[in-house]
Motif scaffolding. Sequence first.
Motif, PDB file in Angstrom:
ATOM      1  N   UNK A 185       0.804  -1.218   0.000  1.00 35.34           N
ATOM      2  CA  UNK A 185       0.000   0.000   0.000  1.00 35.34           C
ATOM      3  C   UNK A 185       0.836   1.267   0.000  1.00 35.34           C
ATOM      4  N   UNK A 186       2.121   1.138  -0.276  1.00 35.04           N
ATOM      5  CA  UNK A 186       3.031   2.294  -0.357  1.00 35.04           C
ATOM      6  C   UNK A 186       3.005   2.814  -1.797  1.00 35.04           C
ATOM      7  N   UNK A 187       1.884   3.391  -2.176  1.00 29.59           N
ATOM      8  CA  UNK A 187       1.665   3.734  -3.576  1.00 29.59           C
ATOM      9  C   UNK A 187       2.621   4.807  -4.097  1.00 29.59           C
ATOM     10  N   UNK A 188       2.974   5.776  -3.265  1.00 23.26           N
ATOM     11  CA  UNK A 188       3.894   6.822  -3.718  1.00 23.26           C
ATOM     12  C   UNK A 188       5.281   6.240  -3.997  1.00 23.26           C
ATOM     13  N   UNK A 189       5.753   5.375  -3.116  1.00 24.52           N
ATOM     14  CA  UNK A 189       7.057   4.745  -3.319  1.00 24.52           C
ATOM     15  C   UNK A 189       7.014   3.827  -4.538  1.00 24.52           C
ATOM     16  N   UNK A 190       5.925   3.072  -4.673  1.00 25.58           N
ATOM     17  CA  UNK A 190       5.773   2.193  -5.840  1.00 25.58           C
ATOM     18  C   UNK A 190       5.799   3.021  -7.118  1.00 25.58           C
ATOM     19  N   UNK A 191       5.059   4.115  -7.120  1.00 25.61           N
ATOM     20  CA  UNK A 191       5.023   4.992  -8.300  1.00 25.61           C
ATOM     21  C   UNK A 191       6.417   5.508  -8.636  1.00 25.61           C
ATOM     22  N   UNK A 192       7.178   5.888  -7.632  1.00 29.38           N
ATOM     23  CA  UNK A 192       8.549   6.367  -7.859  1.00 29.38           C
ATOM     24  C   UNK A 192       9.412   5.291  -8.512  1.00 29.38           C
ATOM     25  N   UNK A 193       9.289   4.045  -8.024  1.00 26.62           N
ATOM     26  CA  UNK A 193      10.086   2.959  -8.599  1.00 26.62           C
ATOM     27  C   UNK A 193       9.653   2.653 -10.028  1.00 26.62           C
ATOM     28  N   UNK A 194       8.345   2.641 -10.272  1.00 27.83           N
ATOM     29  CA  UNK A 194       7.865   2.371 -11.625  1.00 27.83           C
ATOM     30  C   UNK A 194       8.322   3.473 -12.595  1.00 27.83           C
ATOM     31  N   UNK A 195       8.310   4.711 -12.145  1.00 27.64           N
ATOM     32  CA  UNK A 195       8.785   5.811 -13.006  1.00 27.64           C
ATOM     33  C   UNK A 195      10.284   5.694 -13.276  1.00 27.64           C
ATOM     34  N   UNK A 196      11.018   5.299 -12.253  1.00 23.93           N
ATOM     35  CA  UNK A 196      12.469   5.085 -12.424  1.00 23.93           C
ATOM     36  C   UNK A 196      12.714   4.012 -13.485  1.00 23.93           C
ATOM     37  N   UNK A 197      11.962   2.931 -13.394  1.00 23.87           N
ATOM     38  CA  UNK A 197      12.079   1.846 -14.365  1.00 23.87           C
ATOM     39  C   UNK A 197      11.668   2.327 -15.762  1.00 23.87           C
ATOM     40  N   UNK A 198      10.617   3.139 -15.831  1.00 25.51           N
ATOM     41  CA  UNK A 198      10.119   3.622 -17.121  1.00 25.51           C
ATOM     42  C   UNK A 198      11.153   4.513 -17.824  1.00 25.51           C
ATOM     43  N   UNK A 224      -0.151   4.232 -14.205  1.00 22.23           N
ATOM     44  CA  UNK A 224      -1.526   4.737 -14.230  1.00 22.23           C
ATOM     45  C   UNK A 224      -2.311   4.246 -13.012  1.00 22.23           C
ATOM     46  N   UNK A 225      -2.114   2.975 -12.661  1.00 18.96           N
ATOM     47  CA  UNK A 225      -2.806   2.399 -11.511  1.00 18.96           C
ATOM     48  C   UNK A 225      -2.387   3.088 -10.212  1.00 18.96           C
ATOM     49  N   UNK A 226      -1.096   3.330 -10.033  1.00 18.69           N
ATOM     50  CA  UNK A 226      -0.620   3.986  -8.812  1.00 18.69           C
ATOM     51  C   UNK A 226      -1.132   5.425  -8.747  1.00 18.69           C
ATOM     52  N   UNK A 227      -1.136   6.124  -9.874  1.00 15.19           N
ATOM     53  CA  UNK A 227      -1.653   7.493  -9.894  1.00 15.19           C
ATOM     54  C   UNK A 227      -3.130   7.518  -9.506  1.00 15.19           C
ATOM     55  N   UNK A 228      -3.906   6.551 -10.003  1.00 16.46           N
ATOM     56  CA  UNK A 228      -5.330   6.467  -9.668  1.00 16.46           C
ATOM     57  C   UNK A 228      -5.517   6.165  -8.182  1.00 16.46           C
ATOM     58  N   UNK A 229      -4.744   5.210  -7.661  1.00 15.43           N
ATOM     59  CA  UNK A 229      -4.855   4.857  -6.246  1.00 15.43           C
ATOM     60  C   UNK A 229      -4.461   6.021  -5.341  1.00 15.43           C
ATOM     61  N   UNK A 230      -3.427   6.747  -5.727  1.00 14.71           N
ATOM     62  CA  UNK A 230      -3.011   7.910  -4.934  1.00 14.71           C
ATOM     63  C   UNK A 230      -4.083   8.999  -4.961  1.00 14.71           C
ATOM     64  N   UNK A 231      -4.688   9.195  -6.107  1.00 13.63           N
ATOM     65  CA  UNK A 231      -5.751  10.190  -6.214  1.00 13.63           C
ATOM     66  C   UNK A 231      -6.936   9.798  -5.321  1.00 13.63           C
ATOM     67  N   UNK A 232      -7.314   8.523  -5.360  1.00 15.19           N
ATOM     68  CA  UNK A 232      -8.396   8.031  -4.501  1.00 15.19           C
ATOM     69  C   UNK A 232      -8.035   8.205  -3.030  1.00 15.19           C
ATOM     70  N   UNK A 233      -6.809   7.902  -2.702  1.00 16.62           N
ATOM     71  CA  UNK A 233      -6.333   8.016  -1.323  1.00 16.62           C
ATOM     72  C   UNK A 233      -6.408   9.471  -0.855  1.00 16.62           C
TER      73      UNK A 233
END
Length: 146
Positions: free
Chosen positions: A88-101, A115-124
Amino acid sequence: MGKTPGKVRLVTCAVVFVTATLLALPAGAQRRGDAKRKAQAVRLIKEGGAEMDLGHFEKAIELFEKSYAAFPYPHAIFDVGLGHEQLGHYQTALSRFREYQRIFPEDEDCRVKIEEMERLLEEQNQKPPPEASPGAAPGGDKPAKA
């Protein structure tokens, strides 16, 4: 947060891909010491994948990070993101996925994860903060002392 079969398959596929790619690196990448570091990275990736399958996400993240430190293979970054997502660490996950991208801009799985992490963070961020329980200290989880 439970694992879904799709996420387990994604992690399993990532582990297989990382292992196969590390073993298939060109001979020029196997200078003195590289073979040992590469073997250590493969072992750690496999161990991390096994920990993910067991639901031990913090341990899996630790192993994926150690793998990357042993041999900087970019897919370990994606795997770290998957572990943080499960926690549930969506911000950290998003950072890693962006690094990989940044390394693999055409990776469709990564684009979907971002996209999924951005949506989950927005909902959060749209959820109101939980109300403090009676006796709780402001901003904390522990009851206030009398």
